[in-house]
Write a protein that holds these residues in place. Sequence first.
Motif, PDB file in Angstrom:
ATOM      1  N   SER A  21       0.814  -1.218   0.000  1.00  0.00           N
ATOM      2  CA  SER A  21       0.000   0.000   0.000  1.00  0.00           C
ATOM      3  C   SER A  21       0.848   1.269   0.000  1.00  0.00           C
ATOM      4  O   SER A  21       0.320   2.380   0.064  1.00  0.00           O
ATOM      5  N   PHE A  22       2.161   1.098  -0.101  1.00  0.00           N
ATOM      6  CA  PHE A  22       3.081   2.244  -0.151  1.00  0.00           C
ATOM      7  C   PHE A  22       2.639   3.201  -1.254  1.00  0.00           C
ATOM      8  O   PHE A  22       2.342   2.792  -2.375  1.00  0.00           O
ATOM      9  N   SER A  23       2.587   4.499  -0.940  1.00  0.00           N
ATOM     10  CA  SER A  23       2.116   5.501  -1.891  1.00  0.00           C
ATOM     11  C   SER A  23       3.258   6.013  -2.758  1.00  0.00           C
ATOM     12  O   SER A  23       4.229   6.592  -2.258  1.00  0.00           O
ATOM     13  N   VAL A  24       3.148   5.809  -4.062  1.00  0.00           N
ATOM     14  CA  VAL A  24       4.175   6.232  -5.017  1.00  0.00           C
ATOM     15  C   VAL A  24       3.950   7.695  -5.391  1.00  0.00           C
ATOM     16  O   VAL A  24       2.813   8.137  -5.587  1.00  0.00           O
ATOM     17  N   GLN A  25       5.045   8.445  -5.481  1.00  0.00           N
ATOM     18  CA  GLN A  25       4.977   9.858  -5.820  1.00  0.00           C
ATOM     19  C   GLN A  25       5.707  10.125  -7.134  1.00  0.00           C
ATOM     20  O   GLN A  25       6.464   9.279  -7.630  1.00  0.00           O
ATOM     21  N   VAL A  26       5.489  11.302  -7.682  1.00  0.00           N
ATOM     22  CA  VAL A  26       6.172  11.704  -8.912  1.00  0.00           C
ATOM     23  C   VAL A  26       7.689  11.667  -8.702  1.00  0.00           C
ATOM     24  O   VAL A  26       8.192  12.082  -7.660  1.00  0.00           O
ATOM     25  N   ASN A  27       8.383  11.147  -9.698  1.00  0.00           N
ATOM     26  CA  ASN A  27       9.849  11.034  -9.731  1.00  0.00           C
ATOM     27  C   ASN A  27      10.402   9.908  -8.876  1.00  0.00           C
ATOM     28  O   ASN A  27      11.621   9.712  -8.823  1.00  0.00           O
TER      29      ASN A  27
END
Length: 258
Positions: A219-225
């Motif tokens: 469930s780790f939230s992926v961010q831009v870059n």
Amino acid sequence: MDIYQHFRKEEHPFIDRVLSWKEQVERSYQSILTDFLDPREQQIITMLIDTNGSDLTMQLFGGGTYSERKRAIIAPNYEGIIQEDFGVTILQGTYHEKFISLSHGDVMGSFLSLGLERKKLGDIVVKDGLIQILVADDICTYVLANLTTIKKATIKLVTKPVSALVEKELNWVEEDKLVSSMRLDTIIKEIYSISRQSAVDSITKKLVKVNYRIVDDRSFSVQVNDLISFKGKGRSKVDRINGKTKKEKWKITIAKLK
């Protein structure tokens, strides 16, 4: 404003280190040279040390135009910085590729087996029987004396100037995707065209890294870059988030390294 709110919790220790470096240079008027930083650490140090109208300057260098890992110099803004100040050396060797196959991981493993830290090592080039290892100057002599075998190959390393670096421009191929969320399992399912269960299993088995750190939370939230490394399937990143559809799906642009 709380600066930490813009970063993940696991990044806070590195933020503290950067702020400490910044304060030290401001107080002592003496420059600081860091170890090799990964791309995410480079982003953080660039964000935290704003050189516009500041009394400080900060530059990054890793050996070549396309170097992934780089050292940083933080210095008073009146101080001139030249390439030699970064203390980066190439150690070069050759092997018979007809008789043995070596990989980036083989070279890395042999380096780490010497008891050295990853942060002392920059990029690694393994190509057409040639090995180039970019290292910090302060460990150069030790590595030359002790890194004599990689896998089953006997290696004789010599020093080379950074101008001898064999470079290859990274080829990122972009593609637009629709995802239901920015969860890690959802993102790698779409990027690598695998089932949701395969994505979950891969994360659980610790085959997936985000910004060079193993992430076992699906469930780790992926961010831009964010740089995603999927063992056996290559690297990718979320390049842009382009808003949402009427059905509340995220419109994203991803990039895969070819």
